[in-house]
Design an enzyme around this catalytic site. Structure first.
Site, mmCIF file in Angstrom:
data_model
loop_
_atom_site.group_PDB
_atom_site.id
_atom_site.type_symbol
_atom_site.label_atom_id
_atom_site.label_comp_id
_atom_site.label_asym_id
_atom_site.label_seq_id
_atom_site.Cartn_x
_atom_site.Cartn_y
_atom_site.Cartn_z
ATOM 1 N N GLU A 82 28.347 36.672 35.061
ATOM 2 C CA GLU A 82 29.466 35.749 34.897
ATOM 3 C C GLU A 82 30.709 36.605 34.710
ATOM 4 O O GLU A 82 30.962 37.129 33.619
ATOM 5 C CB GLU A 82 29.235 34.827 33.693
ATOM 6 N N CYS A 136 38.255 33.179 31.031
ATOM 7 C CA CYS A 136 37.902 33.697 32.366
ATOM 8 C C CYS A 136 38.275 32.742 33.488
ATOM 9 O O CYS A 136 38.454 33.157 34.626
ATOM 10 C CB CYS A 136 36.417 34.026 32.425
#
Length: 489
Positions: free
Chosen positions: A210, A244
């Site tokens: 991720e 993010c």
């Protein structure tokens, strides 16, 4: 034997006892984890206040509420997720058992990130527990206080042999990566992601990465700018921009650039007051190294809002940069801070080309009333996730897979997707020692007649199955008619 190696060995021995496999045990561990968030919210919040200046009410909103929802979903659905999954049969398997059997992978390594340390570390742990795995948990050392709370609290609530917490910095992580795991789940940046993937390759261990990237945000000049900019402001400056999937930069028509900046400025004041530095809901940069990195990104761009900071407090004001050029420093890396560059483009075609000329981002945002424009932006670009007319919210939908593509990541999780990601979906075919005549076509000696039968059963299967279904339906109709006739008589 190192501390890290010992933790992995203990987890593997515990896994081999088989105690993580019964659904009742998995559910009990998940309920214990839920109890941690219900009983130790103050410990969690105090640590996050010290690490990132997160507010008392912001901690549950952005860190733990989603985890509680994930646990409740897993507890409710685990029996269904873990059950054998029947698949379509063929003429060759019509009398057999054909199904997918989810089984645990083994020992999973979870390497967490510092920006949302509970959310991005515990969410994959929920999937690992639900799938019946053991898991070694490595919280980010950058969030010093939170890592300590995890190390202290997790062993109190969940099986400390199956789910050990290993703390430390780069050397400890490097030592962990030397060990063999059945899956590695890493959340963080691309540079470390490559290191993790290389380490995993030595044992042929699968990985979930991720990562991140520069998530673009295109604003159509005909949309409701007031609402659009309010949502963008929230998505960008939450957690001081250290998200993010935060919108990394804005693409818009030159005619609306001033209005976009004006609206964002209004919303910054609405959310964080005239002085965000004193606002309890506005966070801080994680440390001085990142403070210096983020501030340096503004050097060759024009500041339209904010731009000031306080290194001693790791404070950077909500900042907007205008008329930013593609070659500017701020456009060369993921920002991961409260800077919002605005770049102007003459058309949606130019925006699409700009996006496609760069690495595939973790998220892509578009604001427009025009459903055709939204569909075009979706179909002519690629990103981990796609969201129209909002920011960040796709992360909260556990029915959607969350993950990157290309440079922004590998694999996806959330809800059932976490369970599947951390399971081996084992294909199973159970036949009986009967009807051996059906197998003659595959046994030597091979002949034209046998090939003809094989061709019929394999290539004509769809038509034959359809005929069988129609025949079965006809039989049911005849039987129903007979029953009705008898009733009428």
């Amino acid at each position: 034997m190192s501390k890290q190696q010992l933790a992995v060995e203990r987890a593997r021995r515990a896994f081999r006892t088989g105690r993580s496999k019964p659904l009742e045990y998995r559910i009990q561990q998940l309920k214990n984890l839920l109890r941690l968030f219900e009983e130790r919210q103050k410990d969690i919040a105090d640590a996050l206040k010290k690490d990132l200046n997160k507010s008392e009410h912001g901690v549950p909103l952005y860190e733990t509420l989603g985890l509680e929802g994930e646990i409740q979903l897993a507890v409710k659905k685990l029996k269904e997720w873990a059950a054998p999954r029947p698949v379509a049969k063929t003429l060759m398997t019509i009398s057999d058992e054909v199904y997918i059997h989810p089984e645990p992978l083994g020992v999973v390594l979870i390497i967490g990130a510092w920006n949302y340390p509970w959310a991005v570390t515990i969410q994959p742990l929920i999937g690992a527990i639900a799938a019946g795995n053991a898991a070694v948990i490595k919280p980010s050392e950058v969030c010093v206080h939170t890592a300590k709370v995890m190390e202290d609290l997790l062993p109190v609530y969940i099986d400390k042999e199956l789910y050990p917490v290993v703390t430390g910095g780069v050397p400890e992580t490097q030592e962990l990566l030397k060990q063999r795991f059945d899956h590695i789940f890493y959340t963080g940046n691309c540079a470390v992601g490559r290191i993790v993937m290389e380490a995993a390759s030595r044992h042929l261990s699968p990985v979930t990465l991720e990562l991140g990237g520069k998530s673009p945000c295109y604003i159509d000049k005909n949309c409701d700018l007031s609402v659009a900019c309010r949502r963008i402001t929230w998505g960008k400056y939450t957690n001081c921009g250290q998200t993010c999937i935060a919108p990394d930069y804005v693409l818009c028509d030159p005619s609306i650039q001033d209005k976009v900046i004006e609206e964002i400025s209004k919303n910054v004041t609405d959310f964080y007051t005239e002085n965000p530095k004193t606002c309890p809901d506005y966070g801080r940069i994680i440390n001085q190294r990142h403070f210096k990195r983020v501030m340096a990104l503004t050097e060759d761009s024009t500041v339209a809002l904010g731009g000031n900071g306080d290194e001693a407090e790791c404070y950077i004001a909500p900042t907007v940069l205008r008329d930013v050029k593609p070659e500017a420093k701020v456009m060369q890396e993921e920002i991961f801070g409260p800077l919002l560059p605005v770049l102007t483009v003459g058309s949606v075609d130019e925006a699409i080309d700009f996006i496609n000329d760069r690495e595939k981002p973790l998220a892509l945002y578009v604001f427009s009333h025009d459903s055709k424009l939204i569909k075009r932006m979706r179909d002519e670009t690629s990103s981990g996730g796609f969201l129209a007319n909002d920011c960040l919210m796709h992360f909260s939908v556990n029915a959607l897979p969350f993950g990157g593509v290309g440079n922004s990541g590998l694999g996806a999780y959330h809800g059932k997707h976490s369970f599947d990601q951390l399971s081996h979906l084992r294909g199973c075919l159970v036949k009986q020692l009967k009807m051996e005549g059906m197998n003659n076509m595959r046994y030597p000696p091979h002949t034209a007649d046998k090939l003809g039968w094989a061709r019929f059963f394999i290539l004509k299967e769809g038509a034959v199955v359809k005929t069988f279904k129609l025949a079965a339906l006809a039989v049911l109709v005849i039987l129903a008619a007979a029953v009705i006739q008898r009733f009428l008589d």
